[in-house]
Each structure stands twice: as structure tokens, then as C-alpha cells.
Scaffold this active site. Structure first.
Site, PDB file in Angstrom:
ATOM      1  N   HIS A   1      -2.502  -0.930  -4.088  1.00 42.83           N
ATOM      2  CA  HIS A   1      -3.910  -1.362  -4.394  1.00 42.83           C
ATOM      3  C   HIS A   1      -4.599  -0.006  -4.501  1.00 42.83           C
ATOM      4  O   HIS A   1      -3.752   1.196  -4.372  1.00 42.83           O
ATOM      5  CB  HIS A   1      -4.516  -2.133  -3.460  1.00 42.83           C
TER       6      HIS A   1
ATOM      7  N   SER B   1       0.955  -1.087  -0.082  1.00 46.82           N
ATOM      8  CA  SER B   1      -0.209  -0.019   0.057  1.00 46.82           C
ATOM      9  C   SER B   1       0.941   1.161  -0.130  1.00 46.82           C
ATOM     10  O   SER B   1       1.787   1.410  -0.826  1.00 46.82           O
ATOM     11  CB  SER B   1      -0.946  -0.044   1.313  1.00 46.82           C
TER      12      SER B   1
END
Length: 208
Positions: free
Chosen positions: A136, A111
Site C-alpha cells: 500500500h 507494507s
């Protein structure tokens, strides 16, 4: 990663930081291990990315720039991600300061951790061989009046577009590819992260 701040309590492990004793002309001097490594221009970014941790990393980046603006800084990352705003304060400082920032993933960079890994100086972004990297889209949640929910929904979409654009710039991937690949959790091995452009090389041993 989340565009909202999550409060995290300091771990009990913070109280178990090893101390290093050095012999100097003035006698013995002790440092905690992270302060000693900071003298070698090494910064650790570990755990959840949140405001307190981000402030510490930013302060260390600025301090090392003031010490020597022409010498590289090494940022070791082992993070599951966290707050977008906290992460962006680190990212913006990395781009702002004069020294090159070499990033190294150890363990995981997921992330916002992966975003910061990719944000290092081109040619100086590395990953250890058994590390995992994950990208993501940002996460977020809000409750309240319908109009406020709509405002926050638009904000997270704006952040998503900004992050995808920056990730495309750092990886060299087309924007539409980044948008597709960040639609869901996308895990990569060290070699896959190199192929994608998130990092420049896999470090198998010192001296590479």
C-alpha cells in the site's frame, strides 16, 4: 507503512527466547536460539519495523558480510510493516553489502515488510505457501502550523513516489501499475505475490 517513527515497547516474549546448548571441545556452550541461527547466516525480521529493530538487523547484515562476503544471507520476514525510514536503513544495507540476501516471507509481509521482501536478491526471494503479502502507500500524520503541514505532506508524497519507483524496479511491473495497486491496501496470496513479481517462488518444503 509510516514515514514517522512509532515507539514500541519490548514484548514480554523477548524474555522467553529458548536457549540451545552445544557440545564443543571446550565443554558445553549455550546460545539463545537467534544467535545460534545467526551462525547459519539466518536473520529474523519480525514484528513492527522500527529504529531499534532495524539497527539490530543492519548490524547482523554487516557482521555476516565481514564473516564471509561471498556466502548468502537468509532474511526471514514476518512483519506488519512500520517506519519507512527504519525500513529503508535495512533496504539500503541489503543493497550495499556484497553477499546475496535471500528473503523468505513466513506468516505475513505487509507494507514495509513486503518492500523488504521484494528487495532481496532476484531469484532468491521466496514465500511460504500460507503467508500473506500486502502492499500500500505510506501512511503519515502531522499537526502544527499550516506551512509545516504542507512541508510534511510534500515529504510523504516524495517518499510515496520513491517507494513506488523502487517497487516497480524489483517487481518488473510498470510504474503506473504499482501506483494503482498501492493506492489502497492490496493483499496477495503466496501465488499472487509470485505472479506480481514481489517474490520468485513459493516454498512448500525444504530442498526446493
Amino acid at each position: 507503512m509510516s514515514y514517522q517513527e512509532k515507539n514500541t515497547m519490548p514484548s514480554i516474549m523477548d524474555a522467553l527466547v529458548p536457549m540451545v546448548v552445544e557440545q564443543t571441545s571446550r565443554g558445553e556452550r549455550s546460545y539463545d536460539i537467534y544467535s545460534r541461527l545467526l551462525k547459519e547466516r539466518i536473520i529474523f525480521l519480525t514484528g513492527q519495523v522500527e529504529d531499534h529493530m532495524a539497527n539490530l538487523v543492519v548490524a547482523q547484515l554487516l557482521f555476516l558480510e565481514s564473516e564471509n562476503p561471498d556466502k548468502d544471507i537468509y532474511l526471514y520476514i514476518n512483519s506488519p510493516g512500520g517506519s519507512v525510514t527504519a525500513g529503508m536503513s535495512i533496504y539500503d544495507t541489503m543493497q550495499f553489502i556484497k553477499p546475496n540476501v535471500s528473503t523468505v516471507c513466513m506468516g505475513q509481509a505487509c507494507s514495509m515488510g513486503a518492500f523488504l521482501l521484494a528487495g532481496g536478491t532476484p531469484g532468491k526471494r521466496h514465500v511460504l505457501p500460507n503467508s500473506r503479502v500486502m502492499i500500500h502507500q505510506p501512511l503519515g500524520g502531522f499537526q502544527g502550523q499550516a506551512s509545516d503541514i504542507q512541508i510534511h505532506a510534500q515529504e510523504i508524497l516524495t517518499i510515496k513516489q520513491k517507494l513506488n519507483k523502487l517497487l516497480a524496479e524489483h517487481t518488473g511491473q510498470p510504474l503506473e501499475v504499482v501506483e494503482r495497486d498501492t493506492d489502497r491496501d492490496n493483499f496477495m496470496s503466496a501465488d499472487q505475490a509470485v505472479e506480481y513479481g514481489l517474490v520468485d517462488s513459493v516454498l512448500n518444503h525444504r530442498g526446493q
